[in-house]
Design a protein around this motif. Structure first.
Motif, short mmCIF file in Angstrom:
data_model
loop_
_atom_site.label_atom_id
_atom_site.label_comp_id
_atom_site.label_asym_id
_atom_site.label_seq_id
_atom_site.Cartn_x
_atom_site.Cartn_y
_atom_site.Cartn_z
N SER A 178 115.54 40.03 32.80
CA SER A 178 116.91 39.73 33.24
C SER A 178 117.94 40.28 32.26
O SER A 178 119.13 40.34 32.57
CB SER A 178 117.10 38.21 33.38
OG SER A 178 117.04 37.58 32.11
N ILE A 219 119.54 43.27 29.58
CA ILE A 219 119.75 44.70 29.66
C ILE A 219 118.78 45.44 28.73
O ILE A 219 118.55 45.02 27.59
CB ILE A 219 121.22 45.06 29.31
CG1 ILE A 219 121.47 46.57 29.38
CG2 ILE A 219 121.60 44.55 27.94
CD1 ILE A 219 121.41 47.13 30.74
N ASP A 247 123.67 41.10 32.44
CA ASP A 247 123.08 41.52 33.70
C ASP A 247 122.51 42.92 33.50
O ASP A 247 123.17 43.79 32.92
CB ASP A 247 124.14 41.52 34.81
CG ASP A 247 123.53 41.63 36.20
OD1 ASP A 247 122.64 42.49 36.38
OD2 ASP A 247 123.94 40.88 37.10
N ASP A 273 122.05 45.14 35.72
CA ASP A 273 122.60 46.07 36.70
C ASP A 273 123.43 47.14 35.97
O ASP A 273 124.46 46.84 35.37
CB ASP A 273 123.48 45.31 37.69
CG ASP A 273 123.97 46.19 38.84
OD1 ASP A 273 124.12 47.41 38.62
OD2 ASP A 273 124.22 45.65 39.93
N LEU A 274 123.00 48.40 36.03
CA LEU A 274 123.65 49.46 35.26
C LEU A 274 125.06 49.75 35.74
O LEU A 274 125.91 50.20 34.96
CB LEU A 274 122.81 50.73 35.29
CG LEU A 274 121.46 50.66 34.57
CD1 LEU A 274 120.76 52.01 34.59
CD2 LEU A 274 121.64 50.21 33.13
N LYS A 275 125.33 49.53 37.01
CA LYS A 275 126.70 49.72 37.49
C LYS A 275 127.64 48.74 36.83
O LYS A 275 128.76 49.10 36.42
CB LYS A 275 126.74 49.55 39.02
CG LYS A 275 126.06 50.67 39.79
CD LYS A 275 126.21 50.48 41.29
CE LYS A 275 125.53 51.63 42.06
NZ LYS A 275 125.64 51.46 43.52
N LYS A 276 127.19 47.49 36.70
CA LYS A 276 128.02 46.48 36.03
C LYS A 276 128.15 46.79 34.53
O LYS A 276 129.21 46.56 33.94
CB LYS A 276 127.40 45.09 36.23
CG LYS A 276 127.43 44.61 37.67
CD LYS A 276 126.81 43.22 37.80
CE LYS A 276 126.85 42.74 39.24
NZ LYS A 276 126.21 41.40 39.39
#
Length: 624
Positions: A435, A437, A583, A585-588
């Motif tokens: 979960s 990075i 998070d 999520d690489l976009k975030k």
């Protein structure tokens, strides 16, 4: 009888000021030299004048009564006074200014604990060869060794760390002493210098006279004799204080290479088939010479590995810059040029160098030049000279084009292959907590969003070590790390100095969660002075660099465990902006990095608290 009493009095009082010779000399000078007892001037004015004449624009400090005149004097003539939250960060900031500006970095701290708080930063500057002037307050000369507040033997404490140490005993000595110190800081192998300025050479005459213990109407012969002595002593301190003295800088002495040395190196280079250059921090000592150094290396055409402050020298994607598989290249090379690079632990003490290669070592420092030679390596030519000047001279004497196309292609292909492997490993790396990075992915995202004018300050262990594999400094003098001392805690101080010297640069601190705690409080300083620094904290709740070896070796993580602390909230408490990445999520992740850049562009300092997972990417990396 009377003479005996006088001698006894002088002997007793002499305990306050030093040797008997110094006492009689000072009394004598006070009698024969004119003293302006009505002047309201103070020694801090002279300090400021010398600094201004030497191009000093900033002085870093943490205030104290011993040094107030210095700070006021600097403020009065336009030298920017930046007060930090810890003296060590004041010196780190001065260090960064020295590295990036070509002037001496200056810090002023109060006596006793103010001085002792700088020790780590001064030692770091010594090993990094940064020219720094540390100004230390001190007890009044009349009270030395008598138990005055914060009175310790500061000169002995700093003698082993500094190229030059001195205490100023008369106001008229301020200018020549500081000029000498500044000359020493920059000459030969640069480094820190320390000048101690007692209270009674900094404050105005009337205040020193008032506080010296002189009585208006002393009663009795002994009291009058003591009164007379103290008055003469005060007068001696201020004798000739305001005479006009030049503050013009003294000549800086820099060792230069001999023509025959450059010729010999050139002949060896011309015969080589597989040459390599290792460029170290010392090659970057003169910011004004950096562009010429870059052009010279490109003209010569030799493949280069860049270390320390030299990272970024050749730009982001120069064909001559090789980043990966250095050990393989050094084992195969037949000519190795050590440009300010030292054979210490970073080169396995010289063991990684091909024993059959012609090794040319260039260094300003004789001891560093021959470090571990005749044990693990031997130079074919050792040159005690400025490394950047040597390279530019080598280029100037070159009369034909030198080409090593096949060798350069081989090294570049290996380099790109390793880069691809690292990126793929980042995507496939298994974390202890999915979960969080992936640190490699985080750093690849940062690499994509960094501005071309960015400066990266490296302050950490495992996270920063990982970053060194991924991030590409964009330009010369755009990477700041502590150097050979491996000091944690340089982050905020280095960033402060860097942003002042280059206000248009985007300054990033790469922090480990362990190292950030040393200087996170300087976000208060950033806020007060409107200095928009971006701090990226790789927060894995651990001193991972140490844990990597300690846990498998001893089956214990004692002392290595931290928590996923809310460092973003700490920054907010000091007036900055706090962001959080929790998070995968690489976009975030990218949006958060871009948001930090936007906030900084508006003039606000910002911390990104990135919760990263633990990985085995740097398994086997050294911590001792």
């Amino acid at each position: 009888m009377v003479l005996g009493i006088i001698i006894h009095i002088l002997t007793v009082v002499n305990a306050f000021v030093g040797t008997a010779f110094q006492t009689f000399f000072l009394i004598f000078s006070g009698l024969i030299l004119k003293v302006d007892r009505n002047s309201k001037r103070h020694g801090g004015e002279l300090v400021a004048q010398v600094l201004q004449s030497h191009g000093v624009k900033y002085i870093f400090t943490l205030c104290g009564g011993h040094i107030s005149p210095i700070l006021v004097g600097c403020e009065d003539i336009g030298i920017k006074v930046i007060d930090t939250r810890h003296e060590v960060n004041a010196v780190f900031a001065a260090d960064a200014v020295a590295r990036l500006s070509g002037t001496v970095g200056v810090a002023a701290v109060t006596a006793g604990p103010g001085v002792t708080n700088t020790i780590t930063a001064i030692k770091n500057a010594q090993m990094a060869e940064s020219p720094i002037l540390l100004l230390g307050g001190a007890a009044a000369t009349l009270l030395k060794g008598r138990g005055s507040l914060q009175d310790i033997d500061q000169l002995t404490l700093l003698k082993s760390l500094c190229k030059y140490t001195a205490t100023v005993k008369r106001v008229c000595d301020i200018i020549p002493t500081l000029k000498k110190a500044l000359q020493e800081a920059q000459s030969g192998t640069p480094g820190p210098v320390f000048v101690e300025l007692p209270i009674d050479v900094l404050y105005p005459y009337d205040l020193i006279q008032k506080e010296s213990g002189i009585k208006k109407n002393p009663q009795g012969f002994i009291a009058k004799a003591v009164n007379w002595y103290i008055q003469r002593r005060v007068d001696a301190i201020f004798a000739g204080a305001w005479d006009v003295v030049s503050t013009k800088p003294l000549k800086i002495n820099i060792p230069l290479p001999k023509v025959e040395q450059v010729n010999l190196a050139l002949r060896m280079l011309e015969k080589s088939k597989k040459p390599v250059a290792l460029i170290g921090s010392q090659a970057m000592l003169s910011p004004d010479a950096v562009t010429k150094l870059k052009v010279s290396l490109e003209e010569i055409g030799i493949p280069c590995f860049l270390g320390g402050m030299a990272r970024g020298l050749l730009g982001k994607n120069n064909k001559l810059h090789i980043r990966q598989r250095r050990a393989d290249a050094l084992s195969e090379a037949d000519f190795i040029l050590l440009v300010g690079t030292v054979c210490d632990f970073r080169l396995s003490y010289g063991r990684v160098l091909n024993k059959k290669a012609n090794i040319v070592a260039v260094n300003r420092n004789d001891e560093q030049l021959f470090k571990n030679s005749k044990i693990f390596w031997n130079p074919a030519l050792a040159v005690q000279a400025d490394p950047a000047t040597f390279v530019t001279s080598l280029c100037a004497m070159k009369q034909k084009n030198l080409e090593w196309n096949d060798w350069c292609t081989l090294l570049k292909d290996r380099d790109e292959e390793k880069e691809r492997s690292n990126k793929e490993k980042g995507h496939s790396l298994k974390l202890t907590d999915s979960s969080l990075i992936n640190p490699l992915n985080l750093l690849h995202e940062l690499e994509d969003v960094l501005d071309d004018n960015s400066i990266i300050v490296a302050d950490g262990g495992d996270f920063v070590g990982t970053a060194a594999y991924i991030l590409r400094p964009r330009a010369p003098l755009s990477w700041l790390d502590p150097g050979a001392f491996g000091t944690l805690g340089v982050g905020a101080g280095f960033a402060l100095g860097a942003k002042l010297v280059r206000p248009n640069a985007e300054v990033w601190i790469l922090w480990g969660d362990g190292s950030c705690a040393y200087s996170l409080a300087e976000f208060d300083t950033f806020t007060r002075f409107k200095i928009p620094i971006i701090g990226l904290i790789g927060n894995d709740a651990c001193w991972s660099q140490i844990a990597r070896e300690q846990v498998p070796m001893f089956n214990s993580a004692i002392g290595c465990q931290l928590a996923y602390s809310a460092y973003d909230q700490v920054a907010e408490g000091y007036g900055g902006v706090g962001l959080k990445i929790n998070d995968a999520d690489l976009k975030k992740v990218r949006l958060t990095l871009l948001d930090a850049k936007r906030i900084a562009s508006l003039g606000k300092p910002v911390v990104i608290n990135a919760l990263i997972g633990k990985s085995d990417f740097r398994a086997g990396s050294i911590s001792v």
